[in-house]
Enzyme design. Structure first.
Site, PDB file in Angstrom:
ATOM      1  N   CYS A  24      29.007 -17.787  19.352  1.00 12.99           N
ATOM      2  CA  CYS A  24      29.678 -16.507  19.527  1.00 12.99           C
ATOM      3  C   CYS A  24      30.095 -16.299  20.992  1.00 12.99           C
ATOM      4  O   CYS A  24      31.032 -16.923  21.458  1.00 12.99           O
ATOM      5  CB  CYS A  24      28.786 -15.386  19.013  1.00 12.99           C
ATOM      6  N   HIS A  69      27.433 -16.717  13.586  1.00 13.26           N
ATOM      7  CA  HIS A  69      25.990 -16.755  13.860  1.00 13.26           C
ATOM      8  C   HIS A  69      25.272 -17.588  12.796  1.00 13.26           C
ATOM      9  O   HIS A  69      24.915 -17.066  11.732  1.00 13.26           O
ATOM     10  CB  HIS A  69      25.418 -15.341  13.897  1.00 13.26           C
ATOM     11  N   GLU A 105      22.314 -18.545  12.855  1.00 12.18           N
ATOM     12  CA  GLU A 105      20.887 -18.208  12.826  1.00 12.18           C
ATOM     13  C   GLU A 105      20.543 -17.121  11.822  1.00 12.18           C
ATOM     14  O   GLU A 105      19.374 -16.969  11.446  1.00 12.18           O
ATOM     15  CB  GLU A 105      20.409 -17.800  14.224  1.00 12.18           C
ATOM     16  N   VAL A 137      -3.463  -9.654  12.685  1.00 13.80           N
ATOM     17  CA  VAL A 137      -3.270 -11.097  12.572  1.00 13.80           C
ATOM     18  C   VAL A 137      -3.296 -11.769  13.942  1.00 13.80           C
ATOM     19  O   VAL A 137      -3.983 -12.773  14.140  1.00 13.80           O
ATOM     20  CB  VAL A 137      -1.937 -11.408  11.852  1.00 13.80           C
TER      21      VAL A 137
END
Length: 508
Positions: A79, A166, A168, A223
């Protein structure tokens, strides 16, 4: 040392997603701001240029500290990265007359290693305000879409590639394939970043580094801190001293339940009930940032008092994870800090303890994978994320003991019913919110004027983006009925159907 991919961050909201996708390929990667770049070590096998909210036509457009065109490793621009490479090499980029946003379909112009295994018509996700008008000399367009003539290109005499979408994000259906083509096919990464390797290396590292020293660590039952403690416990055993502070803003019965769980794991944990102190200092406070700071400062005070009783402690253990690290580095654009409760913030400048942060390089989903490798019980591992300030930021307005008790009861009904109906593990995060709103109701023959509870449940992969969970109406009806009938002070229940963005997961 592991091979790695270096991600240069220009401020895109998706930069962390790039890293997560590459980690999913078992390849180690790091994110660094464009103006604070490290030296390119021999472990770096490739570089990715992120997107950006900026335009390359802006006077103050971000420019990296290195000569991208003459690096010894392959480069992939995404991008803004793609537009930057064009603009810096004699091409022409201008602001679009309209923002190109949303789904599009690729048309592959010519075969290339970057697009191997990606077919014509593959869906991609566009999100950019600049348009490439003229390509520099020495480049070749390898894909387009119906709306833009340059969706992907490469420099013909260099291993430099770029796409104007994108890969991702999950909406780009072959995005992981493209990132795999770049990292493995072009950069030659073998993918040796696995949970098993990480555990072995971490335990060995802290065993050698800490030796016989003692480590103190604040635990939350969540966690991150639990998995970090598990790693340190494997390395140094009872020389790890955990401190679990009850700030009075935990979920119902959580203080006792978590202490039992930790003791069952063989961890050396001390419980400190400071709920009255926290609640007294929060009385009358409405502003969420002020709440956070009061809770953070009080926690440090209580923790320090307890930690000072541990003789010979030279280390402070923390459950810091990679997004905390990234978001604490704020430059012009990248990684703006949204809230002030991350582990990496609030530490005193004169602190004499050294930091032990076993999870500093991991994303949340990786932490769970590591926890599973270690054998951390599901009661801790599968627990929904819970905010550091606890229920303080789920009580909108004043924090009174009565309101905390009401919210704990309502939240317990919501979470327990979710578990009973097999929904809990399908949800990223859920909880109840106490609203400073009173509404008219009727119970029996009496008119009531009581408070409102909002229920929030979202689905997500990493918490960076989230969709509201489409829970069954019958489930919501059951929960609403139980809360109104069993929790005194509540006569109305609503369900939050906002996604992130534009909303956030928490209300404050």
């Amino acid at each position: 040392m592991h091979e790695q991919i270096l991600i240069i961050d220009f401020g895109s909201q998706f930069t962390q997603l790039i890293a997560r996708r590459i980690r999913e390929l078992n390849i180690y990667c790091e994110i660094h701001p464009f103006n604070k770049l490290p030296e390119i070590s021999s472990q770096v096998k490739g570089i990715i240029l992120s997107g950006s909210p900026s335009s390359v036509t802006d006077v103050n457009a971000p420019i990296p500290d290195i000569d991208v065109m003459n690096l010894p490793v392959p480069v992939l621009g995404l991008c803004y990265g793609a537009q930057f490479l064009v603009a810096r090499n004699g091409g022409k980029v201008e602001r679009s007359t309209h923002r190109e946003y949303g789904r599009a379909n690729l048309t592959v112009e010519r075969n290339d290693k970057l697009l191997e295994g990606i077919s014509d018509g593959s869906q991609v996700w566009m999100s950019h305000g600049d348009t490439i008008l003229d390509m520099p000399e020495g480049t070749s367009v390898i894909a387009r879409t119906a709306s833009i003539p340059v969706a992907a290109y490469r420099f013909t005499d260099k291993e430099i590639y770029a796409v104007q979408f994108h890969p991702e994000v999950s909406h780009s259906t072959d995005g992981t394939q493209l990132l795999g083509n770049f990292t493995k096919g072009i950069c030659g990464c073998i993918g040796d970043w696995t949970p098993a390797h990480f555990v072995t290396e971490s335990v060995d590292f802290y065993k050698k580094t800490i030796g016989d020293d003692k480590v103190i660590m604040g635990l939350s039952g969540g966690v991150d801190s639990s998995v970090a403690a598990y790693i340190l416990n494997q390395a140094i055993g009872q020389n790890l001293v955990g401190i679990f502070v009850n700030n009075g803003l935990l979920r119902k019965n959580e203080y006792d339940d978590v202490l039992k769980a930790y003791n069952g794991l063989g961890l050396n944990v001390i419980g400190v009930d400071a709920s009255d102190l926290f609640l007294s200092r929060l009385a009358g406070v409405k502003d969420p940032e002020t709440k956070r700071k009061i809770i953070g400062n009080t926690f440090i005070e209580v923790f320090d008092a307890e930690a000072s009783k541990v003789q010979g402690a030279k280390w402070l253990g923390q459950g810091t994870i990679y997004p905390d690290v990234i978001e604490s580095v704020s430059v012009n654009g990248p990684s703006a800090t949204i809230k002030s409760h991350h582990n990496v913030g609030g530490l005193p400048d004169d602190m004499e303890l050294q930091l032990a942060e076993p999870l500093r390089l991991l994303f949340k989903d990786e932490v769970r994978r590591i926890g599973a490798e270690l054998g951390v019980p599901k009661i801790i591992l599968d627990r929904h994320p819970f905010p550091g300030p606890g229920l303080a930021i789920r009580i909108i307005g004043d924090i009174e003991k009565r309101n905390v008790s009401i919210l704990q009861d309502a939240d317990a009904i919501f979470i327990n019913e979710m578990k009973a109906q097999g929904l809990y593990d399908k949800i990223w995060q859920a909880g109840a919110i106490f609203l400073p709103v009173q509404s008219v109701g009727v119970m029996g023959d009496e008119r009531t004027y009581e408070n409102v509870i909002a229920l929030r449940a979202v689905t997500s992969v990493d918490g960076m983006t989230a969709d509201w969970a489409d829970l069954p109406h019958s489930f919501l009806a059951t929960v609403s009925n139980k809360i109104i009938n069993q929790v005194k002070g509540i006569n109305r229940v609503v369900y939050d159907i906002s996604s992130k963005p534009p909303a956030t997961i928490e209300w404050e």
